[in-house]
Scaffold this motif. Structure first.
Motif, short mmCIF file in Angstrom:
data_model
loop_
_atom_site.label_atom_id
_atom_site.label_comp_id
_atom_site.label_asym_id
_atom_site.label_seq_id
_atom_site.Cartn_x
_atom_site.Cartn_y
_atom_site.Cartn_z
N TRP A 1 12.03 -2.99 -51.31
CA TRP A 1 12.96 -3.34 -52.39
C TRP A 1 14.39 -2.86 -52.16
N ARG A 2 14.64 -2.23 -51.02
CA ARG A 2 16.01 -1.86 -50.67
C ARG A 2 16.37 -2.49 -49.33
N LEU B 1 13.27 5.63 -56.89
CA LEU B 1 13.61 4.80 -58.04
C LEU B 1 13.86 5.65 -59.27
N GLU B 2 14.91 5.33 -59.99
CA GLU B 2 15.23 6.10 -61.19
C GLU B 2 14.26 5.80 -62.32
N ALA C 1 14.97 -1.31 -58.96
CA ALA C 1 13.89 -1.25 -59.96
C ALA C 1 13.42 -2.65 -60.35
N ASP C 2 14.37 -3.60 -60.46
CA ASP C 2 14.00 -4.97 -60.79
C ASP C 2 13.23 -5.62 -59.64
N ILE D 1 8.06 -7.39 -57.15
CA ILE D 1 7.07 -7.25 -56.08
C ILE D 1 5.69 -6.94 -56.63
N ILE D 2 5.61 -5.98 -57.55
CA ILE D 2 4.28 -5.62 -58.06
C ILE D 2 3.70 -6.73 -58.92
N SER D 3 4.56 -7.55 -59.52
CA SER D 3 4.07 -8.69 -60.28
C SER D 3 3.40 -9.68 -59.34
#
Length: 342
Positions: A64-65, A102-103, A74-75, A80-82
């Motif tokens: 994700w980065r 991730l915050e 985070a989005d 991805i997990i969806s």
């Protein structure tokens, strides 16, 4: 053979990637990083969803980065997990999730719950600082290896234990002494215990009859190796044990099998009052073969006498390694003479 003389039929080779047996494809994918395994979906229609059958999956910042990713990390993680929740077929046996950078992870609890519905045997979680461990972890009865990093662990109401767990690693976690003792005692097959707990713990008792390796760093009032008859390797190199009158007999009373012992004397017992006589074990540990003595302060008479008394309790010692933090030539010479006479 020159190109113009080749038989046209000889250039028509079968699609090797498409014709590979399923077990061969599975063997290839499991050896790839997760992001590379997912990218094989572009190779052909047959490969498109093959990664969904992976039994081992690692999700980390590499997914994700990226330089070309315009979405907030985070989005992107949520996206991805969806997709994984929709496509993953399982059974998933080995799962690593590293979201420490991730915050916020709004879907982490539900996603972990989804993953743990599989027959997970190895679970590794690196969570954002001070995040709460999803209680669904405590419902995973098939776990054999559990590693948790950077989270707060609270007692779940229905926890009955990890009957198959053989390896437990807790790093940078916040946990109460009572809960830690309870978790350990409810892992009857536990063989490896690694604890790095920086926040002060009260005295803990280790009740683990199958335990063979125990490593501790952190802050603790005291530790008692209560029921560890198979314990072979011990490392107590934490920041500080607070208790000044630590009872060695209680620490090592059930440690008849120890072969490798590593202690940080200055951190654990260096706070004793001046003139306080260092204790000696009321019994010998005949199985100890190697002793690593870390950060020894030769100018501290208490530490020095304690070290000598410990060495006298290891009559069959074969290997000794001492890390001296500050050396005085006269004391060092005395110590060398002592070792030569042992």
């Amino acid at each position: 053979m020159p190109p113009n003389e080749r038989n046209p039929c000889q250039s028509l080779t079968p699609d090797v990637l498409t014709d590979l047996p399923n077990d061969v494809i599975d063997s290839i994918l499991i050896r790839l990083p997760s992001e590379e395994a997912v990218r094989t979906s572009i190779l052909s229609k047959r490969w498109r969803y093959h990664w969904c059958r992976l039994t081992k999956l690692t999700l980390n910042r590499s997914l994700w980065r990226t330089e070309n990713n315009l979405l907030n990390p985070a989005d992107k993680f949520t996206e991805i997990i969806s997709q994984i929740s929709t496509l993953l077929e399982g059974p998933l046996i080995d799962f690593t999730l590293d979201v420490a950078d991730l915050e916020s992870c709004p879907d982490i609890d539900s996603f972990v719950y989804f993953v743990l519905r599989n027959t997970i045997e190895r679970l590794v979680l690196y969570l954002p600082e001070d995040s709460k461990l999803p209680t669904s972890v405590f419902t995973c009865s098939q776990l054999r290896h559990l590693s948790l990093d950077n989270c707060s662990i609270h007692h779940p109401g229905a926890f009955e234990g990890f009957d198959k767990l053989i390896s437990l690693q807790l790093c940078e976690v916040t946990i109460s002494s009572d809960l830690l003792e309870s978790i350990i005692s409810h892992c009857p097959l536990l063989e490896l215990l690694l604890l790095h707990i920086p926040k002060l713990l009260d005295t803990i008792e280790i009740d683990a009859p199958m335990l063979s390796r125990f490593y501790f760093t952190g802050n603790i009032s005291s530790v008692c190796l209560k029921n560890v008859p198979l314990l072979v390797e011990v490392s107590l190199t934490g920041e500080q044990i607070m208790k000044k009158d630590l009872d060695f007999a209680k620490v090592f009373n059930s440690c008849s099998a120890i072969k490798y012992l590593s202690l940080n004397i200055s951190c654990y017992w260096g706070s004793a009052q001046k003139g306080y006589e260092a204790p000696r074990l009321p019994f010998d540990l005949n199985s100890v073969k190697r002793f690593d003595l870390l950060e020894l302060e030769l100018v501290d008479a208490y530490e020095l006498s304690l070290s000598i008394n410990l060495l006298r309790s290891f009559p069959y010692l074969e290997h000794l390694e001492i890390d001296v933090s500050s050396a005085d030539s006269s004391l060092l010479s005395y110590l060398v003479v002592f070792f030569r006479t042992c």
